[in-house]
Design an enzyme around this catalytic site. Structure first.
Site: not given
Ligand code: 4NP
Length: 158
Positions: A7, A10, A12-14, A124
């Site tokens: 993602c 790294n 939340c989703r992955s 997201d």
């Molecule tokens: P992820 O979520 O891609 O599922 O880990 C996010 C975590 C942090 C951010 C964006 C998405 N950020 O903009 O910091």
């Protein structure tokens, strides 16, 4: 079989996909030898534990994300992993740019394995409400079962 979930951050989703798929594979397909990891395409959170809201939502369904730490996708990942599964199209495109011609077909959208989900990307959840984390888990659990079916077929066909 080596699988990398990807993602943006790294956190939340992955990492959710890593922990859920690892648990589902161990429970439902102990005969398959799978190695699972996750990474992000952005560098913001390198070394960080998963987002607190992500850890808590996963914990309520019995998954432990607390040992995981964020890392960024490395060029070597395209050689090491058989499948590199992106959570959304933005990350799919980033991965396709990083891959070489002979590794590009290892990169896919994770929700290809959940054709009945009604959506093709894991949204997201970072800037949304608590429901977003539940939706992420629902989609990832569905795609994990689909991915397991696909891997079983690949092993049978080999
Ligand atoms: P992820 O979520 O891609 O599922 O880990 C996010 C975590 C942090 C951010 C964006 C998405 N950020 O903009 O910091």
């Amino acid at each position: 079989m080596k699988i990398l979930f990807v993602c943006l951050g790294n956190i939340c989703r992955s990492p959710t996909a890593e922990a859920v798929f690892r648990a589902v594979a161990a429970r439902d397909a102990p005969e398959l030898t799978v190695e699972v990891d996750s990474a992000g395409t952005a560098r913001y959170h390198i070394g960080a534990a998963p987002d607190r809201r992500t850890i808590d939502a996963a914990h309520r369904r019995g998954y432990d994300l607390s040992p995981l730490r964020a890392r960024v996708v490395e060029p070597d990942d395209f050689e090491r992993f058989d499948l590199i599964l992106a959570m959304d199209r933005e990350n799919l495109r980033a991965l396709q740019r990083l891959a070489s011609a002979h590794t590009r077909d290892r990169v896919k959208l994770f929700l290809e394995f959940a054709p009945d989900a009604g959506v093709t990307e894991v949204p997201d959840p970072y800037y949304g409400g608590p429901n977003g984390f539940e939706e992420v888990l629902d989609l990832i659990e569905a795609a994990s079962h689909g991915l397991l079916q696909y891997l079983r077929q690949r092993v049978r066909a080999a």
